[in-house]
Design a protein around this motif. Structure first.
Motif, mmCIF file in Angstrom:
data_model
loop_
_atom_site.group_PDB
_atom_site.id
_atom_site.type_symbol
_atom_site.label_atom_id
_atom_site.label_comp_id
_atom_site.label_asym_id
_atom_site.label_seq_id
_atom_site.Cartn_x
_atom_site.Cartn_y
_atom_site.Cartn_z
ATOM 1 N N UNK A 147 0.923 -1.204 0.044
ATOM 2 C CA UNK A 147 -0.194 -0.221 0.061
ATOM 3 C C UNK A 147 0.936 1.254 0.047
ATOM 4 N N UNK A 148 1.949 1.178 0.669
ATOM 5 C CA UNK A 148 3.061 2.405 0.785
ATOM 6 C C UNK A 148 3.595 2.546 -0.691
ATOM 7 N N UNK A 149 3.957 1.552 -1.028
ATOM 8 C CA UNK A 149 4.413 1.730 -2.529
ATOM 9 C C UNK A 149 3.460 2.156 -3.569
ATOM 10 N N UNK A 152 3.243 5.925 -2.720
ATOM 11 C CA UNK A 152 4.268 6.766 -3.325
ATOM 12 C C UNK A 152 4.072 6.986 -4.705
ATOM 13 N N UNK A 153 3.813 5.780 -5.544
ATOM 14 C CA UNK A 153 3.882 5.844 -6.815
ATOM 15 C C UNK A 153 2.861 6.710 -7.375
ATOM 16 N N UNK A 154 1.550 6.667 -6.841
ATOM 17 C CA UNK A 154 0.452 7.561 -7.363
ATOM 18 C C UNK A 154 0.925 9.271 -6.990
ATOM 19 N N UNK A 155 1.421 9.332 -5.655
ATOM 20 C CA UNK A 155 1.788 10.750 -5.462
ATOM 21 C C UNK A 155 2.726 11.240 -6.226
ATOM 22 N N UNK A 156 3.579 10.602 -6.528
ATOM 23 C CA UNK A 156 4.961 11.010 -7.229
ATOM 24 C C UNK A 156 4.408 11.319 -8.641
ATOM 25 N N UNK A 157 3.785 10.282 -9.445
ATOM 26 C CA UNK A 157 3.234 10.441 -10.679
ATOM 27 C C UNK A 157 2.273 11.709 -11.014
ATOM 28 N N UNK A 158 1.219 11.735 -9.835
ATOM 29 C CA UNK A 158 0.340 12.765 -9.958
ATOM 30 C C UNK A 158 0.992 14.189 -9.945
ATOM 31 N N UNK A 187 11.482 -0.441 -4.083
ATOM 32 C CA UNK A 187 11.962 -1.027 -5.555
ATOM 33 C C UNK A 187 10.996 -0.096 -6.353
ATOM 34 N N UNK A 188 10.039 0.436 -6.163
ATOM 35 C CA UNK A 188 9.218 1.369 -7.070
ATOM 36 C C UNK A 188 10.137 2.519 -7.577
ATOM 37 N N UNK A 189 10.722 3.130 -6.638
ATOM 38 C CA UNK A 189 11.525 4.508 -6.974
ATOM 39 C C UNK A 189 12.560 4.007 -7.939
ATOM 40 N N UNK A 190 13.448 2.693 -7.747
ATOM 41 C CA UNK A 190 14.384 2.415 -8.726
ATOM 42 C C UNK A 190 13.711 2.064 -10.070
ATOM 43 N N UNK A 191 12.475 1.291 -10.159
ATOM 44 C CA UNK A 191 11.713 1.093 -11.274
ATOM 45 C C UNK A 191 11.418 2.454 -11.813
ATOM 46 N N UNK A 192 10.944 3.246 -11.170
ATOM 47 C CA UNK A 192 10.790 4.671 -12.031
ATOM 48 C C UNK A 192 11.790 5.544 -12.611
ATOM 49 N N UNK A 193 12.844 5.471 -11.876
ATOM 50 C CA UNK A 193 14.419 5.681 -12.356
ATOM 51 C C UNK A 193 14.740 5.224 -13.518
ATOM 52 N N UNK A 194 14.603 3.753 -13.582
ATOM 53 C CA UNK A 194 15.024 3.043 -14.624
ATOM 54 C C UNK A 194 13.973 3.462 -16.038
#
Length: 247
Positions: A147-149, A152-158, A187-194
């Motif tokens: 849920x935290x992932x 983080x993903x939704x907040x960063x992308x929005x 792991x998501x932050x790494x995914x987003x960077x890549x």
């Protein structure tokens, strides 16, 4: 024995890759169940069994329809072969484990979305909704992290959508959010960077090859998918290397 099982996973991957092509091409057009048999996209002729052998049929037909002679999209054999390789490699790397199941589900999510985004520049909600409860079940043992992932993903992308004034599609936001849930925040932050790195590299290559302008729209889902696989297979090693080297 292990080699024979890897080969079986590869063959099944080819077959499912063919199915993922159909899903990725038909779901956005809402024609997934409109016709049970596969058909030529140009002349609408129903294909025979000999024309449906993954990769092999494309090679034997030299990439053309037997009736109308129109070229068959390179997407078909590429995605079939990629799915076969990914399925085989996932078993080779993880064997009979929970990670194998997660990896096969991830492949099943990424491949049709990649096809859809390449063909139509769309990430279908139907595919994301189908896989959401599956990932929910797979992440029940670490639901808080999942849920935290997602948060983080939704907040960063929005935030990016707002700052770029719509520079990123909402389909990408939803896709990233589901992957954030699947992988967790770190792991998501790494995914987003890549994904952004791969997207930039692919963009440069496409612009150079096609000789088009910078305003050319390039599908982002393939880069997201490639980043997801990188993190799935090597994410922990990359994070550990980064932490040990820089911290």
């Amino acid at each position: 024995m292990a080699l024979s099982i890897i080969l079986i996973f590869f063959i099944y991957g080819l077959v499912f890759g063919s199915f993922f092509n159909v899903v990725g091409l038909r779901v956005p057009q809402k024609t997934l169940f409109a016709q049970n048999r596969s058909y030529c996209d140009t002349c609408q002729r129903t294909l025979t069994w000999s024309e449906l052998i993954p990769v092999v049929s494309y090679v034997l037909q030299r990439g053309k329809c037997r009736k109308c002679g129109e070229s068959i999209s390179l997407i078909y054999p590429t995605m079939e072969l990629a799915t076969g390789i990914l399925a085989a490699y996932t078993f080779y790397r993880y064997g009979w484990s929970r990670e194998l199941l997660f990896g096969l589900v991830l492949i099943s999510l990424v491949m049709p979305i990649t096809v859809s985004d390449i063909a139509y520049r769309k990430i279908p909600n139907a595919i994301l909704l189908f896989f959401s409860p599956i990932f929910f079940v797979l992440r029940l043992d670490a639901l808080g992290d999942a849920l935290l992932g997602a948060i983080v993903a939704f907040g960063l992308l929005m935030l990016i959508v707002v700052l770029s004034k719509g520079g990123m599609g909402l389909g990408d936001v939803k896709y990233f959010t589901l992957l954030g849930f699947a992988f967790g925040p770190l792991a998501f932050l790494l995914l987003f960077f890549l994904a952004t790195l791969y997207g930039a590299l692919i963009g440069v290559i496409v612009l150079q090859v096609k000789k088009t302008g910078r305003k050319t729209k390039i599908p982002f889902a393939p880069s997201i998918g490639l980043a997801a696989f990188t993190v799935f297979y090597y994410g922990e090693a990359i994070i550990q290397w980064y932490l040990s080297y820089f911290l």
